[in-house]
Design a protein around this motif. Structure first.
Motif, short mmCIF file in Angstrom:
data_model
loop_
_atom_site.label_atom_id
_atom_site.label_comp_id
_atom_site.label_asym_id
_atom_site.label_seq_id
_atom_site.Cartn_x
_atom_site.Cartn_y
_atom_site.Cartn_z
N TYR A 1 -7.35 10.51 -6.50
CA TYR A 1 -8.36 9.65 -5.88
C TYR A 1 -7.74 8.33 -5.42
CZ TYR A 1 -12.36 6.43 -5.77
OH TYR A 1 -13.29 5.48 -5.41
N LEU A 2 -6.91 7.74 -6.27
CA LEU A 2 -6.28 6.46 -5.92
C LEU A 2 -5.30 6.61 -4.76
CD1 LEU A 2 -5.78 4.96 -9.49
CD2 LEU A 2 -7.43 4.25 -7.74
N VAL A 3 -4.64 7.74 -4.65
CA VAL A 3 -3.77 8.00 -3.49
C VAL A 3 -4.60 7.90 -2.21
CG1 VAL A 3 -2.46 9.77 -2.24
CG2 VAL A 3 -2.01 9.37 -4.66
N LYS A 4 -5.74 8.56 -2.20
CA LYS A 4 -6.60 8.55 -1.00
C LYS A 4 -7.11 7.13 -0.69
CE LYS A 4 -7.57 13.23 -0.46
NZ LYS A 4 -6.29 13.60 0.03
N GLN A 5 -7.48 6.38 -1.73
CA GLN A 5 -7.95 5.01 -1.53
C GLN A 5 -6.86 4.14 -0.92
OE1 GLN A 5 -11.25 3.83 -2.36
NE2 GLN A 5 -11.39 6.05 -2.22
N GLU A 6 -5.67 4.25 -1.46
CA GLU A 6 -4.56 3.44 -0.95
C GLU A 6 -4.15 3.87 0.46
OE1 GLU A 6 -4.06 0.76 -2.47
OE2 GLU A 6 -4.78 1.22 -4.47
N GLU A 7 -4.31 5.15 0.78
CA GLU A 7 -4.04 5.61 2.15
C GLU A 7 -5.02 4.97 3.12
OE1 GLU A 7 -2.08 10.02 1.29
OE2 GLU A 7 -4.24 9.89 1.62
N THR B 1 -6.88 12.57 -15.64
CA THR B 1 -5.94 11.56 -15.17
C THR B 1 -5.35 11.97 -13.82
OG1 THR B 1 -5.39 11.04 -17.47
CG2 THR B 1 -3.87 10.25 -15.78
N LYS B 2 -5.05 13.24 -13.68
CA LYS B 2 -4.53 13.76 -12.41
C LYS B 2 -5.54 13.53 -11.29
CE LYS B 2 -1.88 17.69 -10.96
NZ LYS B 2 -0.62 17.85 -11.63
N LEU C 1 3.75 5.61 -5.69
CA LEU C 1 3.67 5.55 -7.15
C LEU C 1 2.56 6.46 -7.68
CD1 LEU C 1 4.84 4.22 -9.70
CD2 LEU C 1 3.02 2.52 -9.48
N TYR C 2 1.39 6.40 -7.05
CA TYR C 2 0.28 7.23 -7.51
C TYR C 2 0.54 8.71 -7.27
CZ TYR C 2 -2.47 3.02 -8.34
OH TYR C 2 -2.93 1.82 -8.83
N GLN C 3 1.26 9.03 -6.21
CA GLN C 3 1.65 10.43 -6.01
C GLN C 3 2.57 10.89 -7.13
OE1 GLN C 3 3.22 10.06 -2.00
NE2 GLN C 3 1.36 10.95 -1.11
N GLU D 1 0.83 -1.21 0.00
CA GLU D 1 0.00 0.00 0.00
C GLU D 1 0.87 1.26 0.00
OE1 GLU D 1 -3.06 -0.13 -0.72
OE2 GLU D 1 -3.40 -2.25 -0.37
N LYS D 2 1.95 1.24 0.76
CA LYS D 2 2.87 2.38 0.79
C LYS D 2 3.47 2.61 -0.60
CE LYS D 2 7.01 4.18 2.96
NZ LYS D 2 8.26 3.86 3.58
#
Length: 161
Positions: free
Chosen positions: A124-130, A118-119, A105-107, A99-100
């Motif tokens: 959004y994916l950063v928040k989901q993975e957090e 895309t940005k 990577l998404y950042q 997850e880290k």
């Protein structure tokens, strides 16, 4: 392979890992947690595929963190079952690292994206993975410091994020 194709592969790998862990935990409440995370990763892959194909999609809020807390509600015997699962801490640490890595990577992809849509997707994916990271961070704390946690749905009193 571009960033979106790479991200799709990464999400599919994460889904496979969580499904494997769900299978390994069929006899305890962690099965539901891993299945929720596998479904999240599948949903992320679908969003990324839609972005790649330029198909419209919605970035809906995800309640995986709240749902995982509900899995443990009224499970007073969870601690006893949990202690019988061998190498579970290693599984959580590996998932936490995955997850880290996803967050980082998404950042990076977010910062490199020229296209606003895309940005927005990578943000959004950063928040989901957090949120996924928080789940495993809580599980690791539960294992490492069980005497500090109450055996109920919320893992006891937690620091607010």
């Amino acid at each position: 392979m571009n960033s979106i194709e790479f991200a799709i592969k990464m999400e599919r790998d994460g889904e496979a890992y969580y499904r494997e862990q769900a299978k390994n935990n069929q006899d305890n409440p962690l099965n539901a947690v891993f299945l929720l995370l596998a479904e999240d990763e599948n949903g992320h892959a679908v969003l990324l595929k839609n972005e790649l194909a330029k198909i419209s999609y919605d970035l809906a809020d995800n309640e995986a963190l709240a749902d995982t807390n509900n899995v443990f509600k009224d499970r007073g015997d969870f601690k006893n079952k949990f202690e019988k699962i061998p190498n579970q801490l290693d599984v959580y640490r590996m998932a936490l690292q995955m997850e880290k890595d996803s967050i980082e990577l998404y950042q990076k992809f977010y910062q490199e994206s020229a296209d606003e849509q895309t940005k927005k997707l990578f943000g959004y994916l950063v928040k989901q993975e957090e949120n996924h990271y928080k789940i495993f961070d809580n599980l690791i704390t539960l294992v490492e410091r069980p005497e500090e946690w109450v055996e109920d749905a919320e893992f006891g009193v937690r620091e607010e994020y």
